[in-house]
Motif scaffolding. Structure first.
Motif, short mmCIF file in Angstrom:
data_model
loop_
_atom_site.label_atom_id
_atom_site.label_comp_id
_atom_site.label_asym_id
_atom_site.label_seq_id
_atom_site.Cartn_x
_atom_site.Cartn_y
_atom_site.Cartn_z
N GLN A 105 -1.18 -92.07 -23.86
CA GLN A 105 -1.18 -93.52 -24.06
C GLN A 105 -0.45 -93.84 -25.37
O GLN A 105 -0.78 -93.30 -26.43
N PRO A 106 0.55 -94.70 -25.32
CA PRO A 106 1.34 -94.98 -26.54
C PRO A 106 0.53 -95.65 -27.64
O PRO A 106 0.95 -95.65 -28.80
N THR A 107 -0.61 -96.21 -27.30
CA THR A 107 -1.42 -96.91 -28.30
C THR A 107 -2.36 -95.98 -29.05
O THR A 107 -3.03 -96.42 -30.00
N LEU A 108 -2.43 -94.71 -28.68
CA LEU A 108 -3.38 -93.80 -29.32
C LEU A 108 -2.99 -93.53 -30.77
O LEU A 108 -1.83 -93.24 -31.08
N ALA A 109 -3.99 -93.61 -31.65
CA ALA A 109 -3.76 -93.34 -33.06
C ALA A 109 -4.06 -91.88 -33.35
O ALA A 109 -5.10 -91.54 -33.91
N TRP A 110 -3.16 -91.00 -32.94
CA TRP A 110 -3.35 -89.59 -33.26
C TRP A 110 -2.00 -88.98 -33.61
O TRP A 110 -0.94 -89.55 -33.36
N ASP A 111 -2.04 -87.81 -34.23
CA ASP A 111 -0.83 -87.10 -34.61
C ASP A 111 -1.10 -85.61 -34.40
O ASP A 111 -1.69 -84.94 -35.23
N LEU A 112 -0.65 -85.11 -33.25
CA LEU A 112 -0.91 -83.72 -32.87
C LEU A 112 0.27 -82.81 -33.21
O LEU A 112 0.24 -81.62 -32.91
N GLY A 113 1.28 -83.37 -33.86
CA GLY A 113 2.52 -82.64 -34.10
C GLY A 113 3.66 -83.38 -33.42
O GLY A 113 3.53 -84.54 -33.03
N ASP A 114 4.77 -82.70 -33.26
CA ASP A 114 5.95 -83.32 -32.64
C ASP A 114 5.83 -83.25 -31.12
O ASP A 114 6.42 -82.39 -30.47
N THR A 115 5.08 -84.20 -30.55
CA THR A 115 4.74 -84.16 -29.13
C THR A 115 5.75 -84.87 -28.24
O THR A 115 5.74 -84.70 -27.03
N ARG A 116 6.60 -85.72 -28.82
CA ARG A 116 7.57 -86.51 -28.06
C ARG A 116 6.89 -87.31 -26.95
O ARG A 116 7.38 -87.40 -25.83
N GLY A 117 5.74 -87.86 -27.29
CA GLY A 117 5.06 -88.76 -26.37
C GLY A 117 4.23 -88.09 -25.30
O GLY A 117 3.75 -88.76 -24.38
N THR A 118 4.03 -86.79 -25.40
CA THR A 118 3.23 -86.08 -24.40
C THR A 118 2.03 -85.41 -25.05
O THR A 118 1.94 -85.29 -26.27
N VAL A 119 1.10 -84.98 -24.20
CA VAL A 119 -0.06 -84.22 -24.68
C VAL A 119 -0.35 -83.12 -23.66
O VAL A 119 -0.26 -83.34 -22.45
N ALA A 120 -0.69 -81.95 -24.15
CA ALA A 120 -1.13 -80.84 -23.30
C ALA A 120 -2.65 -80.87 -23.28
O ALA A 120 -3.29 -80.70 -24.33
N VAL A 121 -3.25 -81.10 -22.12
CA VAL A 121 -4.69 -81.35 -22.06
C VAL A 121 -5.36 -80.44 -21.03
O VAL A 121 -4.78 -80.12 -19.98
N ARG A 122 -6.59 -80.02 -21.35
CA ARG A 122 -7.32 -79.10 -20.47
C ARG A 122 -8.81 -79.33 -20.62
O ARG A 122 -9.29 -79.73 -21.69
N MET A 123 -9.55 -79.06 -19.56
CA MET A 123 -11.02 -79.03 -19.59
C MET A 123 -11.44 -77.57 -19.40
O MET A 123 -11.25 -77.01 -18.31
N PRO A 124 -12.00 -76.93 -20.43
CA PRO A 124 -12.33 -75.50 -20.34
C PRO A 124 -13.59 -75.25 -19.52
O PRO A 124 -14.50 -76.08 -19.50
N LEU A 125 -13.63 -74.10 -18.88
CA LEU A 125 -14.80 -73.70 -18.11
C LEU A 125 -15.72 -72.86 -18.99
O LEU A 125 -15.82 -71.63 -18.85
N HIS A 126 -16.34 -73.51 -19.97
CA HIS A 126 -17.27 -72.82 -20.87
C HIS A 126 -18.35 -73.81 -21.29
O HIS A 126 -18.03 -74.87 -21.83
N PRO A 127 -19.61 -73.48 -21.09
CA PRO A 127 -20.68 -74.46 -21.35
C PRO A 127 -20.77 -74.90 -22.81
O PRO A 127 -21.06 -76.07 -23.08
N VAL A 128 -20.55 -73.99 -23.75
CA VAL A 128 -20.63 -74.36 -25.16
C VAL A 128 -19.50 -75.33 -25.52
O VAL A 128 -19.72 -76.36 -26.17
N ALA A 129 -18.30 -75.01 -25.06
CA ALA A 129 -17.17 -75.89 -25.33
C ALA A 129 -17.39 -77.27 -24.72
O ALA A 129 -17.17 -78.30 -25.38
N ILE A 130 -17.84 -77.31 -23.48
CA ILE A 130 -18.05 -78.59 -22.81
C ILE A 130 -19.14 -79.40 -23.50
O ILE A 130 -19.01 -80.62 -23.67
#
Length: 215
Positions: A105-130
């Motif tokens: 979303q272009p309105t997000l106030a975050w800075d993850l590095g030089d993302t060029r408008g994209t994000v790599a996203v995942r939901m992990p299969l681990h109970p502690v992480a979730i």
């Protein structure tokens, strides 16, 4: 001084998750187990915390930090132009070892590095992480190693590399393995497999027959 909690102990797990959540909200770094390797994480919406994460790893902004989420529903708030094919991949393989590269979303106030408008996203299969992600929301998470060193499969290895740059270590014992997640780019009309990891093209094509493979 970094604190360490054994999440296989019921009492320690409750305390550790509470302390880890508090640390993330303060903008500090935590180490957590996932279904692949141990990760070093920070509040995805704190640019200072993400900068600290990159510094702790010795990693440049040219290698943006992926984001982990605790529920597929979180995607509604962080990605845009997410296709039906992308949702089919989510339905089939989340939680699990599938990372999706999407437009954020272009309105997000975050800075993850030089993302060029994209994000790599995942939901992990681990109970502690979730559980931690459900508490604090999306986290910027990278493998808990110094850049150029092997990704850690246990908490000792992570702590040996990162030391007191991390506030809280959640020790869940050895992770299931070091096979990385597969990465699929869903920013275009046709999903493209960028990296085959735990899921190969054949498995992914059972859900998205037209999947392409990057050359």
């Amino acid at each position: 001084m970094a604190r360490r909690y054994d999440t296989n102990d019921a009492t320690d797990r409750i305390t550790g998750l509470r302390e880890a959540g508090s640390a993330v909200r303060r903008g500090e770094l935590v180490v957590l187990p996932t279904d692949t390797v141990y990760g070093i994480g920070a509040d995805a919406f704190s640019s200072d915390a993400v900068a600290d994460l990159l510094e702790a790893k010795g990693r440049g902004r040219n290698m943006p930090v992926p984001v982990l989420v605790g529920s597929p529903n979180t995607l509604h708030g962080i990605v845009s132009d997410f296709s039906e094919l992308a949702w089919e991949l989510v339905d089939a393989f989340w939680p699990g070892a599938l990372t999706l590269v999407a437009r954020h979303q272009p309105t997000l106030a975050w800075d993850l590095g030089d993302t060029r408008g994209t994000v790599a996203v995942r939901m992990p299969l681990h109970p502690v992480a979730i559980e931690l992600l459900t508490d604090v929301g999306p986290m910027a998470v990278s493998s808990a190693n110094l850049t150029g060193h092997p990704a850690p499969e246990d908490c000792d290895s992570a702590r040996g590399m990162l030391g007191d740059s991390v506030s809280v270590y959640l020790d869940g014992g050895p992770t299931p393995g070091i096979v990385p997640s597969s990465i699929v780019d869903v920013t275009g009309e046709v999903p493209v497999l960028l990296r085959a990891g735990a899921l190969d093209a054949e498995e992914l094509r059972k859900v998205v027959p037209g999947l392409e493979v990057a050359s």
